[in-house]
Write a protein that holds these residues in place. Structure first.
Motif, mmCIF file in Angstrom:
data_model
loop_
_atom_site.group_PDB
_atom_site.id
_atom_site.type_symbol
_atom_site.label_atom_id
_atom_site.label_comp_id
_atom_site.label_asym_id
_atom_site.label_seq_id
_atom_site.Cartn_x
_atom_site.Cartn_y
_atom_site.Cartn_z
ATOM 1 N N ALA A 1 0.763 -0.606 -0.249
ATOM 2 C CA ALA A 1 -0.092 0.081 0.021
ATOM 3 C C ALA A 1 0.513 1.067 0.076
ATOM 4 C CB ALA A 1 -1.048 -0.138 1.514
ATOM 5 N N SER A 2 0.316 2.233 -0.769
ATOM 6 C CA SER A 2 1.213 3.882 -0.567
ATOM 7 C C SER A 2 -0.241 4.578 -0.841
ATOM 8 C CB SER A 2 2.024 3.919 -1.744
ATOM 9 O OG SER A 2 1.095 4.937 -3.389
ATOM 10 N N SER A 3 0.177 5.966 -0.090
ATOM 11 C CA SER A 3 -0.694 7.220 -0.143
ATOM 12 C C SER A 3 -1.003 7.621 -1.808
ATOM 13 C CB SER A 3 0.153 7.889 0.562
ATOM 14 O OG SER A 3 1.287 8.730 0.823
ATOM 15 N N GLY A 4 -0.719 7.057 -2.349
ATOM 16 C CA GLY A 4 -0.187 7.517 -4.066
ATOM 17 C C GLY A 4 1.128 7.622 -4.632
ATOM 18 N N ILE A 5 0.385 7.316 -6.202
ATOM 19 C CA ILE A 5 1.681 7.054 -6.881
ATOM 20 C C ILE A 5 2.601 8.387 -6.883
ATOM 21 C CG2 ILE A 5 1.915 7.596 -9.516
ATOM 22 C CD1 ILE A 5 -0.631 5.984 -10.571
ATOM 23 N N GLY A 6 3.392 7.923 -6.734
ATOM 24 C CA GLY A 6 5.261 9.191 -6.349
ATOM 25 C C GLY A 6 5.443 9.580 -4.949
ATOM 26 N N SER A 7 4.325 9.288 -4.098
ATOM 27 C CA SER A 7 4.491 9.024 -2.709
ATOM 28 C C SER A 7 5.896 8.805 -2.787
ATOM 29 C CB SER A 7 3.443 8.676 -2.416
ATOM 30 O OG SER A 7 3.784 7.515 -1.987
ATOM 31 N N PRO A 8 6.464 8.894 -1.512
ATOM 32 C CA PRO A 8 7.117 8.281 -0.436
ATOM 33 C C PRO A 8 7.190 6.870 -0.468
ATOM 34 C CG PRO A 8 6.985 10.475 0.513
ATOM 35 C CD PRO A 8 5.327 9.820 -0.071
ATOM 36 N N HIS A 9 6.251 6.483 -0.017
ATOM 37 C CA HIS A 9 5.542 5.385 0.450
ATOM 38 C C HIS A 9 5.842 4.441 -0.427
ATOM 39 C CE1 HIS A 9 3.106 7.592 2.915
ATOM 40 N NE2 HIS A 9 2.770 6.935 3.810
ATOM 41 N N HIS A 10 5.492 4.638 -2.469
ATOM 42 C CA HIS A 10 6.097 4.043 -3.315
ATOM 43 C C HIS A 10 7.339 4.198 -3.627
ATOM 44 C CE1 HIS A 10 4.657 4.485 -7.725
ATOM 45 N NE2 HIS A 10 5.037 3.097 -7.545
ATOM 46 N N LEU A 11 7.746 5.108 -3.986
ATOM 47 C CA LEU A 11 9.065 5.473 -4.140
ATOM 48 C C LEU A 11 10.224 4.659 -2.866
ATOM 49 C CD1 LEU A 11 9.538 9.228 -4.570
ATOM 50 C CD2 LEU A 11 9.088 7.230 -6.800
ATOM 51 N N ALA A 12 10.124 3.983 -1.728
ATOM 52 C CA ALA A 12 10.506 3.195 -1.277
ATOM 53 C C ALA A 12 10.078 2.090 -1.287
ATOM 54 C CB ALA A 12 9.996 3.804 0.448
ATOM 55 N N ALA A 13 9.079 1.415 -2.034
ATOM 56 C CA ALA A 13 8.635 0.277 -2.435
ATOM 57 C C ALA A 13 9.363 -0.390 -3.404
ATOM 58 C CB ALA A 13 7.533 -0.042 -1.987
ATOM 59 N N GLU A 14 9.325 0.467 -4.313
ATOM 60 C CA GLU A 14 10.313 0.396 -5.432
ATOM 61 C C GLU A 14 11.928 0.750 -5.400
ATOM 62 O OE1 GLU A 14 8.611 -0.577 -8.004
ATOM 63 O OE2 GLU A 14 6.705 -0.837 -7.885
ATOM 64 N N MET A 15 11.871 1.356 -4.791
ATOM 65 C CA MET A 15 13.425 1.042 -4.875
ATOM 66 C C MET A 15 14.198 0.248 -3.937
ATOM 67 S SD MET A 15 16.634 3.023 -2.541
ATOM 68 C CE MET A 15 15.965 4.649 -3.675
ATOM 69 N N PHE A 16 12.640 -0.622 -3.380
ATOM 70 C CA PHE A 16 13.043 -2.131 -2.248
ATOM 71 C C PHE A 16 13.414 -3.250 -3.004
ATOM 72 C CE2 PHE A 16 11.445 -5.405 -0.286
ATOM 73 C CZ PHE A 16 11.932 -5.632 0.750
ATOM 74 N N ARG A 17 11.934 -2.978 -3.944
ATOM 75 C CA ARG A 17 11.735 -4.435 -5.052
ATOM 76 C C ARG A 17 13.767 -4.652 -6.285
ATOM 77 N NH1 ARG A 17 10.827 -4.465 -9.331
ATOM 78 N NH2 ARG A 17 10.490 -2.099 -9.994
ATOM 79 N N SER A 18 14.058 -2.653 -6.661
ATOM 80 C CA SER A 18 14.467 -3.036 -7.512
ATOM 81 C C SER A 18 15.874 -3.481 -7.080
ATOM 82 C CB SER A 18 15.060 -1.385 -7.724
ATOM 83 O OG SER A 18 16.594 -1.750 -8.914
ATOM 84 N N MET A 19 16.226 -3.261 -5.649
ATOM 85 C CA MET A 19 17.655 -3.824 -5.111
ATOM 86 C C MET A 19 16.827 -5.378 -4.587
ATOM 87 S SD MET A 19 17.947 -0.066 -2.447
ATOM 88 C CE MET A 19 20.021 -0.955 -2.188
ATOM 89 N N THR A 20 16.104 -5.822 -4.216
ATOM 90 C CA THR A 20 16.241 -7.543 -3.720
ATOM 91 C C THR A 20 15.236 -8.185 -4.766
ATOM 92 O OG1 THR A 20 13.720 -6.864 -2.536
ATOM 93 C CG2 THR A 20 15.626 -6.020 -0.710
ATOM 94 N N GLY A 21 14.846 -7.272 -5.658
ATOM 95 C CA GLY A 21 13.894 -8.466 -6.602
ATOM 96 C C GLY A 21 12.759 -9.234 -6.480
ATOM 97 N N ALA A 22 12.373 -8.538 -5.146
ATOM 98 C CA ALA A 22 11.086 -8.814 -4.461
ATOM 99 C C ALA A 22 10.001 -8.901 -4.961
ATOM 100 C CB ALA A 22 10.922 -8.407 -2.734
ATOM 101 N N ARG A 23 9.076 -9.651 -5.783
ATOM 102 C CA ARG A 23 7.813 -9.954 -6.250
ATOM 103 C C ARG A 23 6.721 -8.959 -5.616
ATOM 104 N NH1 ARG A 23 6.665 -15.433 -9.331
ATOM 105 N NH2 ARG A 23 5.027 -13.459 -10.165
ATOM 106 N N MET A 24 6.310 -7.427 -6.356
ATOM 107 C CA MET A 24 5.606 -6.618 -5.734
ATOM 108 C C MET A 24 4.432 -6.274 -5.962
ATOM 109 S SD MET A 24 8.192 -5.299 -2.012
ATOM 110 C CE MET A 24 6.883 -4.535 -1.357
ATOM 111 N N THR A 25 3.321 -5.733 -5.501
ATOM 112 C CA THR A 25 2.172 -5.444 -6.496
ATOM 113 C C THR A 25 2.017 -3.657 -6.066
ATOM 114 O OG1 THR A 25 1.309 -7.167 -7.712
ATOM 115 C CG2 THR A 25 -0.220 -4.848 -8.473
ATOM 116 N N HIS A 26 1.763 -2.552 -6.596
ATOM 117 C CA HIS A 26 1.567 -1.409 -5.973
ATOM 118 C C HIS A 26 0.179 -1.087 -5.725
ATOM 119 C CE1 HIS A 26 1.407 3.978 -5.833
ATOM 120 N NE2 HIS A 26 1.133 3.035 -5.008
ATOM 121 N N VAL A 27 -0.249 -1.067 -4.861
ATOM 122 C CA VAL A 27 -2.058 -0.911 -4.305
ATOM 123 C C VAL A 27 -2.342 0.612 -3.888
ATOM 124 C CG1 VAL A 27 -3.779 -1.447 -3.211
ATOM 125 C CG2 VAL A 27 -1.964 -2.844 -4.039
ATOM 126 N N PRO A 28 -2.209 2.174 -4.894
ATOM 127 C CA PRO A 28 -2.091 3.331 -4.387
ATOM 128 C C PRO A 28 -3.768 3.283 -3.320
ATOM 129 C CG PRO A 28 -2.855 2.915 -6.761
ATOM 130 C CD PRO A 28 -2.385 2.177 -6.635
#
Length: 346
Positions: A179-206
């Motif tokens: 979950a995030s507070s919206g597209i481009g929010s800190p919540h969203h960006l942090a999760a995307e950086m984590f996914r990129s660094m770890t290879g975790a499979r994650m789907t965004h729900v804004p």
């Protein structure tokens, strides 16, 4: 004149007297002009010192109750006493902070309408949405502080560590939802950086704000979230959410047993969530400097420091130039994440 002077001589003397008289008038006029210019030079700074001349509005482009809102209301209380003017907080949420930021960007440039917002508003949003050209020209005033983010797992993801979270995400066909507070929010960006660094499979729900995102996280509709410590802490303490890691370089005293991402097995994390203060474009430099000076004075008050520490907010005032440099550096850093994750505006 004595009779010994001829008419021609008398005329010559008279002309010389007139010339002297004209020169004196010119010198006096120039002197008066110089005094006037000097006096105006004194009046110009004095006029700037008259700020604020009317109530001030602090626009928070997010829903009430979050870190930015708490910080803005504390500033409003202290600045009201310092300035002897009403300072009110206006929440204008929506579009990951875009609505509030755009409103401030188009406000009169007198310093009486200001923006208190997280870093994504300054470094990400105008890149994602072409209609926010005005917002990218917001005048930096000062950094206000940093807000520790924490990675938490809800009841639908029964994991006890970051390693288990990554493994679980890879074992599920659809991965995990976050979950995030919206597209481009800190919540969203942090999760995307984590996914990129770890290879975790994650789907965004804004969501439209952090509060509704937490509701669904608690209800099991989404699995995990990167969020502000002050919003998630009550649920962590109640055992409803599992804190897996602090998104930053240091542990947080409010949850001393929660490791950083590096300690949890994700080294190399860069970037932190910060909150900044900005004014409309073309706000006079003298007013920007006055704002910077007075706000930093408030941030340095021990009472304010202690109050924000209880919320997990670390106050960090800055010069105007330091905030501008931080915006420039973070814009470059997050641009790579945005490109890699193919993040598009709503």
């Amino acid at each position: 004149m004595p009779d010994r002077f001829s008419p021609e001589q008398q005329a010559a003397v008279g002309n010389r007297v007139l010339c002297v008289h004209h020169r004196r008038r010119r010198v006096i006029a120039l002197a008066l002009a110089s005094v006037t210019v000097a006096w105006l030079g004194v009046l110009a700074p004095a006029h700037a010192q008259e700020f604020p001349s009317q109530p001030i509005k602090l626009v928070v482009p997010l829903t009430p109750g979050g870190s930015n809102d708490v910080l803005a209301r504390t500033l409003a209380e202290k600045l009201s006493g310092l300035w002897h003017q009403s300072v009110i907080v206006e929440n204008r949420p929506g579009a990951s902070g875009n609505i509030g930021a755009d409103a401030v960007a188009r406000a009169p440039a007198g310093g009486h309408t200001l923006l208190v917002a997280p870093n994504n508003v300054f470094v990400v949003n105008h890149s994602l949405s072409p209609r926010l050209e005005a917002a990218k020209d917001l005048a930096p005033v000062t950094l206000l502080g940093t807000v520790p983010f924490v990675l938490v797992a809800g009841s639908s993801a029964k994991v006890g560590s970051v390693k288990e979270l990554i493994e679980l995400s890879k074992s599920r066909p659809a991965g995990l939802s976050y979950a995030s507070s919206g597209i481009g929010s800190p919540h969203h960006l942090a999760a995307e950086m984590f996914r990129s660094m770890t290879g975790a499979r994650m789907t965004h729900v804004p969501y439209k704000g952090g509060a509704p995102a937490i509701v669904d996280l608690l209800g099991g509709q989404v699995d995990v979230q990167f969020g502000a410590i002050n919003q998630l802490l009550p649920h962590i303490r109640d055992g409803k959410l599992k804190a897996l890691a602090i998104v930053g370089n240091e542990r947080v005293p409010l949850v001393p047993d929660v490791p950083t991402l590096a300690e949890a097995g994700v080294p190399g994390w860069q970037g932190e969530v910060w909150v900044g203060l900005a004014a409309p474009p073309r706000t006079p430099p003298a007013i920007i400097e006055r704002l910077n000076r007075d706000v930093r004075k408030v941030l340095a008050q021990p009472e304010v420091q202690a109050r924000m520490a209880d919320q997990g907010i670390v106050l960090k005032g800055s010069t105007i130039a330091q905030m501008a440099q931080t915006i420039e550096d973070d814009t470059k850093r997050w641009a790579e994440v945005i490109k890699e994750a193919n993040i598009k505006a709503e």
